[in-house]
Design a protein around this motif. Structure first.
Motif, PDB file in Angstrom:
ATOM      1  N   ASP A  60       0.835  -1.195   0.000  1.00 52.02           N
ATOM      2  CA  ASP A  60       0.000   0.000   0.000  1.00 52.02           C
ATOM      3  C   ASP A  60       0.877   1.255   0.000  1.00 52.02           C
ATOM      4  N   ASP A  61       0.250   2.410   0.094  1.00 51.09           N
ATOM      5  CA  ASP A  61       0.990   3.669   0.025  1.00 51.09           C
ATOM      6  C   ASP A  61       2.006   3.788   1.161  1.00 51.09           C
ATOM      7  N   THR A  62       1.634   3.326   2.355  1.00 48.71           N
ATOM      8  CA  THR A  62       2.556   3.402   3.490  1.00 48.71           C
ATOM      9  C   THR A  62       3.779   2.537   3.249  1.00 48.71           C
ATOM     10  N   VAL A 165      12.263  -0.821  11.113  1.00 48.85           N
ATOM     11  CA  VAL A 165      11.510  -1.655  12.045  1.00 48.85           C
ATOM     12  C   VAL A 165      10.114  -1.095  12.223  1.00 48.85           C
ATOM     13  N   GLU A 166       9.103  -1.964  12.188  1.00 55.68           N
ATOM     14  CA  GLU A 166       7.756  -1.580  12.579  1.00 55.68           C
ATOM     15  C   GLU A 166       7.555  -1.975  14.032  1.00 55.68           C
ATOM     16  N   VAL A 167       7.205  -1.005  14.879  1.00 59.54           N
ATOM     17  CA  VAL A 167       7.086  -1.257  16.309  1.00 59.54           C
ATOM     18  C   VAL A 167       5.614  -1.310  16.725  1.00 59.54           C
ATOM     19  N   HIS A 168       5.396  -1.691  17.963  1.00 54.87           N
ATOM     20  CA  HIS A 168       4.044  -1.824  18.517  1.00 54.87           C
ATOM     21  C   HIS A 168       3.391  -0.453  18.658  1.00 54.87           C
ATOM     22  N   ALA A 169       2.061  -0.401  18.582  1.00 53.24           N
ATOM     23  CA  ALA A 169       1.334   0.860  18.701  1.00 53.24           C
ATOM     24  C   ALA A 169       1.469   1.473  20.092  1.00 53.24           C
ATOM     25  N   ASP A 170       1.655   0.631  21.101  1.00 56.24           N
ATOM     26  CA  ASP A 170       1.885   1.120  22.467  1.00 56.24           C
ATOM     27  C   ASP A 170       3.365   1.473  22.588  1.00 56.24           C
ATOM     28  N   VAL A 214      17.593   6.530  14.847  1.00 49.10           N
ATOM     29  CA  VAL A 214      17.852   7.886  14.358  1.00 49.10           C
ATOM     30  C   VAL A 214      16.575   8.596  13.904  1.00 49.10           C
ATOM     31  N   GLN A 215      15.484   7.845  13.772  1.00 45.24           N
ATOM     32  CA  GLN A 215      14.234   8.445  13.310  1.00 45.24           C
ATOM     33  C   GLN A 215      13.087   7.515  13.654  1.00 45.24           C
ATOM     34  N   ASP A 216      11.948   8.081  14.041  1.00 46.55           N
ATOM     35  CA  ASP A 216      10.726   7.282  14.138  1.00 46.55           C
ATOM     36  C   ASP A 216       9.555   8.133  13.676  1.00 46.55           C
ATOM     37  N   TRP A 217       8.533   7.493  13.157  1.00 42.85           N
ATOM     38  CA  TRP A 217       7.386   8.215  12.611  1.00 42.85           C
ATOM     39  C   TRP A 217       6.175   7.291  12.544  1.00 42.85           C
ATOM     40  N   LYS A 218       4.998   7.914  12.459  1.00 44.09           N
ATOM     41  CA  LYS A 218       3.746   7.192  12.312  1.00 44.09           C
ATOM     42  C   LYS A 218       3.166   7.448  10.927  1.00 44.09           C
ATOM     43  N   SER A 219       2.518   6.426  10.395  1.00 41.24           N
ATOM     44  CA  SER A 219       1.855   6.566   9.097  1.00 41.24           C
ATOM     45  C   SER A 219       0.708   5.575   9.013  1.00 41.24           C
ATOM     46  N   ASP A 220      -0.493   6.088   8.788  1.00 30.92           N
ATOM     47  CA  ASP A 220      -1.679   5.250   8.606  1.00 30.92           C
ATOM     48  C   ASP A 220      -1.861   4.269   9.765  1.00 30.92           C
ATOM     49  N   GLY A 221      -1.666   4.750  10.983  1.00 32.65           N
ATOM     50  CA  GLY A 221      -1.871   3.921  12.161  1.00 32.65           C
ATOM     51  C   GLY A 221      -0.719   2.980  12.490  1.00 32.65           C
ATOM     52  N   ARG A 222       0.347   3.012  11.713  1.00 31.12           N
ATOM     53  CA  ARG A 222       1.515   2.169  11.966  1.00 31.12           C
ATOM     54  C   ARG A 222       2.677   3.046  12.434  1.00 31.12           C
ATOM     55  N   TRP A 223       3.612   2.438  13.180  1.00 34.67           N
ATOM     56  CA  TRP A 223       4.727   3.173  13.767  1.00 34.67           C
ATOM     57  C   TRP A 223       6.027   2.508  13.322  1.00 34.67           C
ATOM     58  N   PHE A 224       6.944   3.322  12.815  1.00 33.72           N
ATOM     59  CA  PHE A 224       8.184   2.805  12.262  1.00 33.72           C
ATOM     60  C   PHE A 224       9.391   3.481  12.909  1.00 33.72           C
ATOM     61  N   ALA A 225      10.536   2.825  12.807  1.00 36.82           N
ATOM     62  CA  ALA A 225      11.796   3.399  13.277  1.00 36.82           C
ATOM     63  C   ALA A 225      12.907   3.021  12.322  1.00 36.82           C
TER      64      ALA A 225
END
Length: 230
Positions: A60-62, A165-170, A214-225
């Motif tokens: 998908d776009d994310t 890495v995709e991390v947990h929403a919490d 070095v970076q983390d962000w959220k996109s479409d309900g998912r959280w990445f680092a």
């Protein structure tokens, strides 16, 4: 093989969704769209729901945005049927995947993708030269030992490479456990080691593994680092 407690490599150990009635394999064959990750023992039997259909769908776009700034070549760890391998190739990046599931590897190969049937802890081609290693869709939990997995990723990437890495929403989630996978038809896997981690504890685990966030962000309900060598 995969990691079990105590934290060491154990040949022949059960991995995500394998053994038992093989619900993961059944899901990949489009027999079930939803899987439930449950605690295998104790009182904490609540299930985390997994959308198995998304693993076999197109990126998908994310997913595509995640790869927009990635460097090749790309190694997708726990790649399943190869969604992110195909996405990386579409971005002009050389890419392969690794997965322990024979069903996942067969499906990926039938669609023309290069996917190896082996554990991330086995010998892999290009060790130390990968521009990007992917741990998405919960795959940071592989083996139940996040430090060991991240340390292995550090061995695989190049000196200027990165681990996405995709991390947990919490954000404070930090939990290793023995789990089972179940589908809507009641098929259940054997018990396997797994882990879940949010962005807070990930920073500490990364440091133990010789990496840093070095970076983390959220996109479409998912959280990445994004992690690099420390």
């Amino acid at each position: 093989m995969t990691l079990l407690s105590p934290r060491r490599l154990v040949p022949g150990a059960t991995t995500f969704g394998s053994g038992g009635a093989e619900p993961y394999a059944a899901a990949l064959e489009n027999e079930s769209a939803v899987l439930y990750l449950r605690h295998a023992t104790g009182r904490r039997r609540a299930a985390a729901t997994m959308d198995a259909g998304r693993w076999s769908a197109a990126a998908d776009d994310t997913d595509m945005q995640l790869l927009a700034g990635a460097a090749g070549p790309v190694l997708d760890i726990g790649c399943g049927p190869g969604r992110m391998v195909r996405a990386a190739l579409a971005q002009g990046l050389a890419a392969i995947g690794v997965d322990v599931s024979p069903t996942a590897v067969r499906i990926a190969a039938e669609s023309g993708l290069t996917v190896l049937e082996r554990s991330v802890f086995s010998a892999l081609p290009g060790e130390g030269d990968w521009g990007t290693a992917l741990l998405l869709d919960g795959n940071i939990g592989i083996g139940g030992d996040i430090v060991a997995l991240l340390g292995r990723c550090g061995e695989l990437i190049s000196s200027d490479g990165a681990v996405l890495v995709e991390v947990h929403a919490d954000p404070e989630r930090d939990h290793a456990f023995d789990g089972t996978l179940e589908d809507a038809q009641g098929r259940t896997s054997a018990v396997f080691p797994w882990a879940e981690v949010g962005i807070g504890p990930l920073r500490a685990r990364a440091g133990e593994a010789g990496l840093r966030v070095v970076q983390d962000w959220k996109s479409d309900g998912r959280w990445f680092a994004r992690l690099v060598r420390a």
